[in-house]
Design an enzyme around this catalytic site. Structure first.
Site, short mmCIF file in Angstrom:
data_model
loop_
_atom_site.label_atom_id
_atom_site.label_comp_id
_atom_site.label_asym_id
_atom_site.label_seq_id
_atom_site.Cartn_x
_atom_site.Cartn_y
_atom_site.Cartn_z
N ASP A 124 0.84 -1.20 0.00
CA ASP A 124 0.00 0.00 0.00
C ASP A 124 0.88 1.26 0.00
O ASP A 124 2.04 1.21 0.41
CB ASP A 124 -0.88 0.04 1.26
CG ASP A 124 -1.83 -1.14 1.33
OD1 ASP A 124 -2.15 -1.70 0.27
OD2 ASP A 124 -2.23 -1.50 2.46
N1 URA Z 1 -1.19 -5.91 4.04
C1 URA Z 1 -1.67 -4.65 4.00
O1 URA Z 1 -2.68 -4.37 4.61
N2 URA Z 1 -1.01 -3.74 3.29
C2 URA Z 1 0.12 -4.01 2.62
O2 URA Z 1 0.69 -3.11 1.97
C3 URA Z 1 0.61 -5.33 2.66
C4 URA Z 1 -0.07 -6.25 3.38
#
Ligand code: URA
Length: 238
Positions: free
Chosen positions: A104
């Site tokens: 993310d």
């Molecule tokens: N889980 C999440 O919530 N975000 C990420 O970027 C990776 C795993």
């Protein structure tokens, strides 16, 4: 970069090492316009012109980088508004690099950047259950019950419960610190797993993926090429 012509041709899919040796014996391979006499002939694939049966053999080079993805950049190859993870790799030679999976925008940590589509496919395949470990800070106390829920599997609104995840509580307080290992890669998975137990992830960092560990000497935004050992370990996994 110099390598044996038989290896080069085999790597480029012209044939097996022994088939390539036969093609050389049959004078079907040329280097810069001259017939190649022996399979040990050294070539520079980036500058030499190599032909097999009169056809130029293009050089497909693989690149593998470990990026410590910082926050505020997107795991994509292009983006209209944000910096992408590729913008950090300023020594890349290839134009076809991509990130293996996504973190993310506000998640930091280990991201493999390569043009090796086969490896990416293996690492991301849901059937391969590649382990990904994250370090996170969580709002609220993370409890033994949470550890059990993570182990059991959680309803995050998908068809099935999540696969068993190993939750290790480092500190449990108003802000807790944990490490969690998951074998899936669903959208926002770690955040949604904590939401399922009524808690919020306030900081998330990936520290490993399969055999690859985030290099602790890297700072956010820094990267390096994978070592031969790391590449071998990744390729050995499958
Ligand atoms: N889980 C999440 O919530 N975000 C990420 O970027 C990776 C795993």
């Amino acid at each position: 970069m110099q390598l044996r012509i038989d290896k080069f041709l085999a790597d480029m899919g012209v044939g097996t090492r022994s088939e390539v040796k036969q093609y050389i014996r049959k004078k079907q391979v040329q280097l810069n316009g001259s017939i190649v006499a022996k399979p040990e002939q050294k070539v520079n694939p980036e500058t030499d012109q190599i032909t097999f049966q009169g056809q130029k053999v293009g050089y497909v080079e693989m690149e593998y980088f470990m990026l410590y993805k910082p926050q505020n950049c997107v795991s994509a190859t292009t983006d209209a508004t944000h910096k992408t993870v590729l913008d950090y790799i300023n020594t890349k030679k290839r134009k076809d690099l991509f990130p293996v999976g996504r973190l993310d925008i506000d998640t930091e940590g280990l991201l493999l950047i390569t043009n090796d589509g086969k490896l990416a496919h293996e690492l991301l395949s849901p059937k391969k259950h590649v382990e990904k470990t994250y370090y996170a800070k969580i709002q609220g106390e993370v409890t033994k019950e949470d550890v059990a829920y993570f182990q059991h599997g959680l309803d995050i609104g998908e068809k099935d419960l999540t696969k068993p995840a190993m939750l290790h509580v480092i500190t449990s307080d108003t802000i807790s610190e944990i490490e969690v290992t998951i074998t899936e890669g669903k959208y926002h998975q770690v955040k949604r797993m904590f939401e399922a137990v009524g808690k919020k992830v306030v900081y998330l960092k990936r520290i490993s993926m399969g055999p690859l560990q985030l290099d602790e000497t890297l700072q956010p935004g820094e990267y390096r090429e994978l070592t031969e050992e790391e590449k071998a370990a990744l390729l050995d996994t499958f």
